[in-house]
Design a protein around this motif. Structure first.
Motif, PDB file in Angstrom:
ATOM      1  N   SER A   2       0.820  -1.193   0.000  1.00 11.21           N
ATOM      2  CA  SER A   2       0.000   0.000   0.000  1.00 11.21           C
ATOM      3  C   SER A   2       0.862   1.255   0.000  1.00 11.21           C
ATOM      4  CB  SER A   2      -0.889  -0.014   1.242  1.00 11.21           C
ATOM      5  OG  SER A   2      -1.485   1.240   1.427  1.00 11.21           O
ATOM      6  N   ALA A   3       0.506   2.210  -0.827  1.00 15.54           N
ATOM      7  CA  ALA A   3       1.236   3.482  -0.869  1.00 15.54           C
ATOM      8  C   ALA A   3       1.130   4.199   0.475  1.00 15.54           C
ATOM      9  CB  ALA A   3       0.693   4.356  -1.991  1.00 15.54           C
ATOM     10  N   PHE A   4      -0.002   4.044   1.146  1.00 15.31           N
ATOM     11  CA  PHE A   4      -0.174   4.677   2.457  1.00 15.31           C
ATOM     12  C   PHE A   4       0.862   4.162   3.453  1.00 15.31           C
ATOM     13  CE2 PHE A   4      -1.986   4.467   6.753  1.00 15.31           C
ATOM     14  CZ  PHE A   4      -2.156   5.821   7.002  1.00 15.31           C
ATOM     15  N   TYR A   5       1.029   2.831   3.524  1.00 18.34           N
ATOM     16  CA  TYR A   5       1.975   2.259   4.484  1.00 18.34           C
ATOM     17  C   TYR A   5       3.420   2.501   4.061  1.00 18.34           C
ATOM     18  CZ  TYR A   5      -2.027   0.232   6.789  1.00 18.34           C
ATOM     19  OH  TYR A   5      -3.214   0.068   7.450  1.00 18.34           O
ATOM     20  N   ASP A   6       3.666   2.589   2.766  1.00 19.72           N
ATOM     21  CA  ASP A   6       5.003   2.977   2.307  1.00 19.72           C
ATOM     22  C   ASP A   6       5.330   4.387   2.798  1.00 19.72           C
ATOM     23  OD1 ASP A   6       5.441   0.576   0.979  1.00 19.72           O
ATOM     24  OD2 ASP A   6       4.738   1.349  -0.960  1.00 19.72           O
ATOM     25  N   ILE A 109       5.973  -4.067  13.354  1.00 21.02           N
ATOM     26  CA  ILE A 109       4.749  -3.343  13.009  1.00 21.02           C
ATOM     27  C   ILE A 109       4.694  -3.404  11.488  1.00 21.02           C
ATOM     28  CG2 ILE A 109       3.542  -1.136  13.111  1.00 21.02           C
ATOM     29  CD1 ILE A 109       5.183  -1.615  16.079  1.00 21.02           C
ATOM     30  N   ASN A 110       3.783  -4.241  10.988  1.00 16.20           N
ATOM     31  CA  ASN A 110       3.828  -4.651   9.602  1.00 16.20           C
ATOM     32  C   ASN A 110       2.424  -4.709   9.001  1.00 16.20           C
ATOM     33  OD1 ASN A 110       4.784  -5.750   7.244  1.00 16.20           O
ATOM     34  ND2 ASN A 110       5.234  -7.745   8.100  1.00 16.20           N
ATOM     35  N   PRO A 111       1.731  -3.561   8.944  1.00 13.52           N
ATOM     36  CA  PRO A 111       0.376  -3.606   8.394  1.00 13.52           C
ATOM     37  C   PRO A 111       0.406  -3.814   6.876  1.00 13.52           C
ATOM     38  CG  PRO A 111       0.991  -1.352   8.886  1.00 13.52           C
ATOM     39  CD  PRO A 111       2.112  -2.220   9.363  1.00 13.52           C
ATOM     40  N   ALA A 112      -0.457  -4.643   6.389  1.00 11.76           N
ATOM     41  CA  ALA A 112      -0.621  -4.906   4.955  1.00 11.76           C
ATOM     42  C   ALA A 112       0.675  -5.365   4.298  1.00 11.76           C
ATOM     43  CB  ALA A 112      -1.161  -3.664   4.247  1.00 11.76           C
ATOM     44  N   GLY A 113       1.553  -6.019   5.074  1.00 13.18           N
ATOM     45  CA  GLY A 113       2.781  -6.567   4.509  1.00 13.18           C
ATOM     46  C   GLY A 113       3.900  -5.569   4.297  1.00 13.18           C
ATOM     47  N   THR A 114       3.749  -4.355   4.797  1.00 14.24           N
ATOM     48  CA  THR A 114       4.784  -3.325   4.665  1.00 14.24           C
ATOM     49  C   THR A 114       5.381  -3.047   6.032  1.00 14.24           C
ATOM     50  OG1 THR A 114       3.562  -2.294   2.852  1.00 14.24           O
ATOM     51  CG2 THR A 114       5.256  -0.956   3.917  1.00 14.24           C
ATOM     52  N   PRO A 115       6.650  -3.417   6.269  1.00 16.35           N
ATOM     53  CA  PRO A 115       7.248  -3.127   7.579  1.00 16.35           C
ATOM     54  C   PRO A 115       7.379  -1.616   7.781  1.00 16.35           C
ATOM     55  CG  PRO A 115       8.823  -4.276   6.149  1.00 16.35           C
ATOM     56  CD  PRO A 115       7.550  -4.116   5.385  1.00 16.35           C
ATOM     57  N   VAL A 116       6.799  -1.124   8.860  1.00 12.25           N
ATOM     58  CA  VAL A 116       6.839   0.299   9.188  1.00 12.25           C
ATOM     59  C   VAL A 116       7.841   0.557  10.308  1.00 12.25           C
ATOM     60  CG1 VAL A 116       5.463   2.226  10.078  1.00 12.25           C
ATOM     61  CG2 VAL A 116       4.469   0.650   8.420  1.00 12.25           C
ATOM     62  N   LEU A 117       7.947  -0.379  11.266  1.00 18.06           N
ATOM     63  CA  LEU A 117       8.805  -0.183  12.428  1.00 18.06           C
ATOM     64  C   LEU A 117       9.059  -1.532  13.082  1.00 18.06           C
ATOM     65  CD1 LEU A 117       9.970   2.206  14.214  1.00 18.06           C
ATOM     66  CD2 LEU A 117       7.939   1.930  15.609  1.00 18.06           C
TER      67      LEU A 117
END
Length: 124
Positions: A2-6, A109-117
């Protein structure tokens, strides 16, 4: 992805670079056993990253500070940017200058398969 989570991952990385400090995630892997030398050589790979270290707060830890529990006195909490760093695992090392901490627990912290933290529990 997701572009949002990126965008959220980029924002988290930007904040950690501004307010955090350079850290190194060190992963050590044991090689194949060599019967001729009776050793299994270890290889070490360092991944430069950015993060922050905190003491665990008494209020959030509660009874976890007593012996034989998950969190012990002296443990540190680390927020680590996932940019350029693989998912840490228990047993990896985190190098902070001359201090070397062992990773005891990892929460991605990995919502929708995108690691954020990455949130790490560290122990000396």
């Amino acid at each position: 992805m997701s572009a949002f989570y990126d965008d959220m991952a980029a924002t988290a990385d930007e904040l950690l670079r501004e307010y955090g400090k350079p850290l190194v995630l060190r992963q050590v892997a044991t090689g194949t056993y060599d019967p001729a030398t009776s050793t299994a050589p270890a290889t070490q790979v360092d991944f430069p990253g950015t993060g922050t270290l905190f003491d665990f707060a008494l209020q959030s830890a509660g009874q976890a500070f007593s012996g034989s529990t998950l969190i012990e006195v002296g443990d540190k909490q680390c927020y680590l940017s996932p940019v350029g760093v693989p998912l840490p695992t228990a047993g990896d090392l985190l190098v902070d200058g001359t201090d070397v901490w062992q990773v005891k627990n990892v929460k991605a912290i990995n919502p929708a398969g995108t690691p954020v933290l990455y949130e790490l529990q560290l122990r000396k």
